[in-house]
Design a protein around this motif. Structure first.
Motif, PDB file in Angstrom:
ATOM      1  N   PHE A 114     -61.073  29.538 -10.897  1.00  0.00           N
ATOM      2  CA  PHE A 114     -60.696  28.358 -11.674  1.00  0.00           C
ATOM      3  C   PHE A 114     -59.222  28.390 -12.056  1.00  0.00           C
ATOM      4  O   PHE A 114     -58.549  27.359 -12.097  1.00  0.00           O
ATOM      5  CB  PHE A 114     -61.561  28.249 -12.935  1.00  0.00           C
ATOM      6  CG  PHE A 114     -62.042  26.864 -13.208  1.00  0.00           C
ATOM      7  CD1 PHE A 114     -61.216  25.929 -13.799  1.00  0.00           C
ATOM      8  CD2 PHE A 114     -63.323  26.478 -12.846  1.00  0.00           C
ATOM      9  CE1 PHE A 114     -61.641  24.643 -14.045  1.00  0.00           C
ATOM     10  CE2 PHE A 114     -63.765  25.186 -13.084  1.00  0.00           C
ATOM     11  CZ  PHE A 114     -62.926  24.260 -13.696  1.00  0.00           C
ATOM     12  N   ASP A 115     -58.693  29.587 -12.320  1.00  0.00           N
ATOM     13  CA  ASP A 115     -57.269  29.713 -12.633  1.00  0.00           C
ATOM     14  C   ASP A 115     -56.400  29.403 -11.417  1.00  0.00           C
ATOM     15  O   ASP A 115     -55.342  28.768 -11.529  1.00  0.00           O
ATOM     16  CB  ASP A 115     -56.945  31.137 -13.108  1.00  0.00           C
ATOM     17  CG  ASP A 115     -57.481  31.419 -14.495  1.00  0.00           C
ATOM     18  OD1 ASP A 115     -57.867  30.460 -15.202  1.00  0.00           O
ATOM     19  OD2 ASP A 115     -57.526  32.606 -14.871  1.00  0.00           O
ATOM     20  N   GLN A 116     -56.837  29.866 -10.243  1.00  0.00           N
ATOM     21  CA  GLN A 116     -56.011  29.751  -9.043  1.00  0.00           C
ATOM     22  C   GLN A 116     -56.141  28.395  -8.361  1.00  0.00           C
ATOM     23  O   GLN A 116     -55.197  27.923  -7.727  1.00  0.00           O
ATOM     24  CB  GLN A 116     -56.376  30.877  -8.065  1.00  0.00           C
ATOM     25  CG  GLN A 116     -56.006  32.262  -8.598  1.00  0.00           C
ATOM     26  CD  GLN A 116     -56.608  33.384  -7.766  1.00  0.00           C
ATOM     27  OE1 GLN A 116     -57.766  33.344  -7.389  1.00  0.00           O
ATOM     28  NE2 GLN A 116     -55.806  34.401  -7.471  1.00  0.00           N
ATOM     29  N   VAL A 117     -57.320  27.779  -8.453  1.00  0.00           N
ATOM     30  CA  VAL A 117     -57.528  26.435  -7.888  1.00  0.00           C
ATOM     31  C   VAL A 117     -58.196  25.588  -8.977  1.00  0.00           C
ATOM     32  O   VAL A 117     -59.407  25.360  -8.959  1.00  0.00           O
ATOM     33  CB  VAL A 117     -58.417  26.485  -6.618  1.00  0.00           C
ATOM     34  CG1 VAL A 117     -58.487  25.101  -5.954  1.00  0.00           C
ATOM     35  CG2 VAL A 117     -57.893  27.511  -5.619  1.00  0.00           C
ATOM     36  N   PRO A 118     -57.413  25.102  -9.950  1.00  0.00           N
ATOM     37  CA  PRO A 118     -58.003  24.392 -11.093  1.00  0.00           C
ATOM     38  C   PRO A 118     -58.836  23.172 -10.700  1.00  0.00           C
ATOM     39  O   PRO A 118     -59.795  22.827 -11.392  1.00  0.00           O
ATOM     40  CB  PRO A 118     -56.772  23.970 -11.916  1.00  0.00           C
ATOM     41  CG  PRO A 118     -55.706  24.941 -11.520  1.00  0.00           C
ATOM     42  CD  PRO A 118     -55.951  25.239 -10.075  1.00  0.00           C
ATOM     43  N   GLN A 119     -58.501  22.537  -9.583  1.00  0.00           N
ATOM     44  CA  GLN A 119     -59.238  21.352  -9.150  1.00  0.00           C
ATOM     45  C   GLN A 119     -60.282  21.693  -8.091  1.00  0.00           C
ATOM     46  O   GLN A 119     -60.584  20.889  -7.215  1.00  0.00           O
ATOM     47  CB  GLN A 119     -58.258  20.303  -8.621  1.00  0.00           C
ATOM     48  CG  GLN A 119     -57.286  19.782  -9.663  1.00  0.00           C
ATOM     49  CD  GLN A 119     -58.001  19.237 -10.898  1.00  0.00           C
ATOM     50  OE1 GLN A 119     -58.935  18.453 -10.778  1.00  0.00           O
ATOM     51  NE2 GLN A 119     -57.564  19.661 -12.081  1.00  0.00           N
ATOM     52  N   VAL A 120     -60.850  22.882  -8.174  1.00  0.00           N
ATOM     53  CA  VAL A 120     -61.872  23.292  -7.221  1.00  0.00           C
ATOM     54  C   VAL A 120     -63.078  22.351  -7.310  1.00  0.00           C
ATOM     55  O   VAL A 120     -63.506  21.956  -8.390  1.00  0.00           O
ATOM     56  CB  VAL A 120     -62.302  24.756  -7.470  1.00  0.00           C
ATOM     57  CG1 VAL A 120     -62.837  24.966  -8.875  1.00  0.00           C
ATOM     58  CG2 VAL A 120     -63.324  25.209  -6.421  1.00  0.00           C
ATOM     59  N   ASP A 121     -63.599  21.966  -6.155  1.00  0.00           N
ATOM     60  CA  ASP A 121     -64.762  21.082  -6.091  1.00  0.00           C
ATOM     61  C   ASP A 121     -66.008  21.786  -5.548  1.00  0.00           C
ATOM     62  O   ASP A 121     -67.136  21.426  -5.896  1.00  0.00           O
ATOM     63  CB  ASP A 121     -64.464  19.878  -5.200  1.00  0.00           C
ATOM     64  CG  ASP A 121     -63.333  19.023  -5.753  1.00  0.00           C
ATOM     65  OD1 ASP A 121     -63.521  18.436  -6.835  1.00  0.00           O
ATOM     66  OD2 ASP A 121     -62.267  18.969  -5.117  1.00  0.00           O
ATOM     67  N   THR A 122     -65.795  22.782  -4.670  1.00  0.00           N
ATOM     68  CA  THR A 122     -66.908  23.482  -4.033  1.00  0.00           C
ATOM     69  C   THR A 122     -66.568  24.958  -3.910  1.00  0.00           C
ATOM     70  O   THR A 122     -65.441  25.307  -3.559  1.00  0.00           O
ATOM     71  CB  THR A 122     -67.188  22.913  -2.623  1.00  0.00           C
ATOM     72  OG1 THR A 122     -67.511  21.526  -2.717  1.00  0.00           O
ATOM     73  CG2 THR A 122     -68.344  23.651  -1.951  1.00  0.00           C
ATOM     74  N   VAL A 123     -67.548  25.821  -4.182  1.00  0.00           N
ATOM     75  CA  VAL A 123     -67.389  27.257  -3.976  1.00  0.00           C
ATOM     76  C   VAL A 123     -68.515  27.723  -3.060  1.00  0.00           C
ATOM     77  O   VAL A 123     -69.690  27.419  -3.297  1.00  0.00           O
ATOM     78  CB  VAL A 123     -67.439  28.049  -5.294  1.00  0.00           C
ATOM     79  CG1 VAL A 123     -67.216  29.536  -5.033  1.00  0.00           C
ATOM     80  CG2 VAL A 123     -66.387  27.533  -6.271  1.00  0.00           C
ATOM     81  N   ILE A 124     -68.156  28.462  -1.997  1.00  0.00           N
ATOM     82  CA  ILE A 124     -69.127  28.976  -1.034  1.00  0.00           C
ATOM     83  C   ILE A 124     -69.226  30.488  -1.221  1.00  0.00           C
ATOM     84  O   ILE A 124     -68.213  31.190  -1.168  1.00  0.00           O
ATOM     85  CB  ILE A 124     -68.717  28.633   0.406  1.00  0.00           C
ATOM     86  CG1 ILE A 124     -68.516  27.111   0.552  1.00  0.00           C
ATOM     87  CG2 ILE A 124     -69.772  29.120   1.396  1.00  0.00           C
ATOM     88  CD1 ILE A 124     -67.997  26.702   1.914  1.00  0.00           C
ATOM     89  N   VAL A 125     -70.448  30.975  -1.428  1.00  0.00           N
ATOM     90  CA  VAL A 125     -70.657  32.350  -1.861  1.00  0.00           C
ATOM     91  C   VAL A 125     -71.703  33.050  -0.980  1.00  0.00           C
ATOM     92  O   VAL A 125     -72.781  32.497  -0.755  1.00  0.00           O
ATOM     93  CB  VAL A 125     -71.152  32.390  -3.329  1.00  0.00           C
ATOM     94  CG1 VAL A 125     -71.153  33.820  -3.862  1.00  0.00           C
ATOM     95  CG2 VAL A 125     -70.308  31.483  -4.216  1.00  0.00           C
ATOM     96  N   PRO A 126     -71.427  34.265  -0.497  1.00  0.00           N
ATOM     97  CA  PRO A 126     -72.464  35.038   0.200  1.00  0.00           C
ATOM     98  C   PRO A 126     -73.588  35.413  -0.758  1.00  0.00           C
ATOM     99  O   PRO A 126     -73.355  35.639  -1.947  1.00  0.00           O
ATOM    100  CB  PRO A 126     -71.730  36.295   0.679  1.00  0.00           C
ATOM    101  CG  PRO A 126     -70.268  35.960   0.598  1.00  0.00           C
ATOM    102  CD  PRO A 126     -70.137  34.993  -0.533  1.00  0.00           C
ATOM    103  N   ILE A 127     -74.819  35.494  -0.242  1.00  0.00           N
ATOM    104  CA  ILE A 127     -75.961  35.897  -1.074  1.00  0.00           C
ATOM    105  C   ILE A 127     -76.713  37.047  -0.424  1.00  0.00           C
ATOM    106  O   ILE A 127     -77.080  36.983   0.746  1.00  0.00           O
ATOM    107  CB  ILE A 127     -76.987  34.761  -1.261  1.00  0.00           C
ATOM    108  CG1 ILE A 127     -76.347  33.489  -1.780  1.00  0.00           C
ATOM    109  CG2 ILE A 127     -78.076  35.208  -2.233  1.00  0.00           C
ATOM    110  CD1 ILE A 127     -77.362  32.383  -2.035  1.00  0.00           C
ATOM    111  N   GLY A 128     -76.953  38.096  -1.216  1.00  0.00           N
ATOM    112  CA  GLY A 128     -77.890  39.146  -0.854  1.00  0.00           C
ATOM    113  C   GLY A 128     -79.030  39.074  -1.850  1.00  0.00           C
ATOM    114  O   GLY A 128     -79.929  38.253  -1.751  1.00  0.00           O
ATOM    115  N   GLY A 129     -78.973  39.927  -2.875  1.00  0.00           N
ATOM    116  CA  GLY A 129     -79.959  39.858  -3.945  1.00  0.00           C
ATOM    117  C   GLY A 129     -79.667  38.757  -4.946  1.00  0.00           C
ATOM    118  O   GLY A 129     -80.553  38.306  -5.672  1.00  0.00           O
TER     119      GLY A 129
END
Length: 407
Positions: free
Chosen positions: A165-180
């Motif tokens: 959020f600090d680095q891209v204040p206007q972030v609209d989507t975050v893509i995250v790997p999932i394991g557990g």
């Protein structure tokens, strides 16, 4: 809202800042052109210990009581969690014991020992070290540090979202790997609460390896489902069931969970190497794989979390070859030929005229798939991509040959 509050994430951030780096955020024009909206890469592959795991591990260990610290900690892992716990324990002056599979890649084993942990090798899968670690905790009183299913671990991983959020204040989507689910539950919890302060929503998308995807069936049934995983190059997220704490957070906060194949992940690693000059482990590249595979709909500023970069060089060599094959830049051809002089030279000439490069040749008469008067030529060639590969195949067919592609 389940899980830690925004205040919990901010408190964890203060702790984690004692050891973790604020990792770079890079733009990717190549991925932006494919997705149709701006793409940013959050480079946790450049984090200390090589992955985000240091965040949750340090926050968990720093929160132990003096009595618990005196008992020491124990964990089980094939790599990133082991290094995160070992490093955090060393920084906090806590004795650590890590159970790892017998076949763990040498760089991960050496790094874990380098951070001061006592490493005990058990079994050939992660399940056996997990059972051994649990018995060790019961027998010795050491505190068992779970890789994802703990409040403090989730809060620690969520500090990554505050950096985003600090680095891209206007972030609209975050893509995250999932394991557990430790990383995505922490990221979703922190970023949704932070975005709500600004009166808006941020979309969170999870990506699992298709061969180890426990979340889709669990979400469909609205309960934790344990699956039987099959081998995957993304071993860092090969988990058979969601965490008890993590599942409700993912269910309530994550907008979508998708899967990618090993071929798609191998291609993503190749793209990251060539286009972004970044070394990323397979589990850390699944978000990029999802974009390349066309599984993500464009939605404003998109941040992809590259969750780790701990990859064995031997594994990298194999994955690069796999990625080249998946992108049709490395073709394995089987061509039946008449058993007479000059045929190999003729084939070589056609490939050269098509501007492809021969890497390896196997010429065999001993093959029951060809006729008595034929030989089989196995040809490995480099091309410039799908269009060039098809052009090479077309040239061979025009000359009367029948090339078969091995995948």
């Amino acid at each position: 809202m389940p899980g830690p509050t925004l205040a919990d994430y901010q408190k964890a951030r203060e702790r984690v800042a004692e050891v973790a780096d604020i990792t770079p955020m890079q733009t990717s024009r190549f991925l932006a052109e494919i997705l149709g909206s701006p793409v940013f890469l959050k480079c946790e592959n450049l984090q200390r210990t090589g992955s985000f795991k240091i965040r949750g591990a340090y926050n968990r260990l720093a929160g132990l009581t003096d009595e618990e610290k005196a008992r020491g900690v124990v964990a089980a892992s094939a790599g990133n969690h082991a290094q995160g716990v070992a490093f955090a324990a060393r920084e906090l002056g806590i004795k650590s014991t890590i159970f790892m599979p017998v076949g763990v890649p040498l760089p991960k084993l050496q790094a874990t020992r380098h951070y001061g942990a006592e490493v005990i090798l058990r079994g050939h899968t992660v399940d056996e070290p997990l059972r051994a670690a649990a018995r060790f905790a019961e027998d010795t009183g050491a505190v068992l540090i779970h890789p994802f299913d703990h409040f403090d671990v989730v809060a620690g991983q969520g500090t990554l979202a505050l950096e985003v959020f600090d680095q891209v204040p206007q972030v609209d989507t975050v893509i995250v790997p999932i394991g557990g689910g430790g990383l995505i539950s922490g990221v979703a919890g922190a970023i949704k609460q932070r975005a709500r302060e600004d009166g808006r929503n941020v979309r969170v998308i999870g990506v699992q390896a298709a061969n180890a995807a426990a979340y889709p069936p669990s979400l469909e049934k609205d309960e934790i489902v344990e699956i039987t995983t099959t081998p995957t190059i993304a071993d860092g997220i090969a988990v058979s069931k969601p965490g008890e704490i993590n599942f409700p957070m993912v269910r309530d906060l994550v907008d979508e969970v998708i899967t990618v194949s090993d071929d798609q992940t191998a291609y993503a690693l190749l793209v990251l190497l060539e286009r972004a000059k970044l070394v990323v482990e397979p589990a850390g590249a699944v978000g990029v794989a999802a974009i390349l595979a066309g599984k993500i709909a464009p939605s404003g500023n998109t941040v992809v979390l590259l969750s780790g970069g701990n990859i064995d060089p031997m594994m990298m060599e194999r994955i690069i070859s796999h990625g080249l094959s998946a992108s049709e830049r490395y073709l394995r051809l089987r061509i039946p030929l008449p058993d007479r002089p000059g045929q190999l030279a003729r084939i070589s000439g056609i490939v050269a005229e098509a501007s492809a490069n021969v890497v390896e040749v196997l010429h065999s008469r001993h093959n029951n798939k060809v006729q008595f008067s034929q030989v089989q030529l196995e040809l490995h060639i480099e091309t410039r991509g799908p269009e060039h590969a098809e052009a090479v195949l077309a040239r061979l067919r025009d000359e009367g040959f029948d090339p078969q592609v091995d995948f």
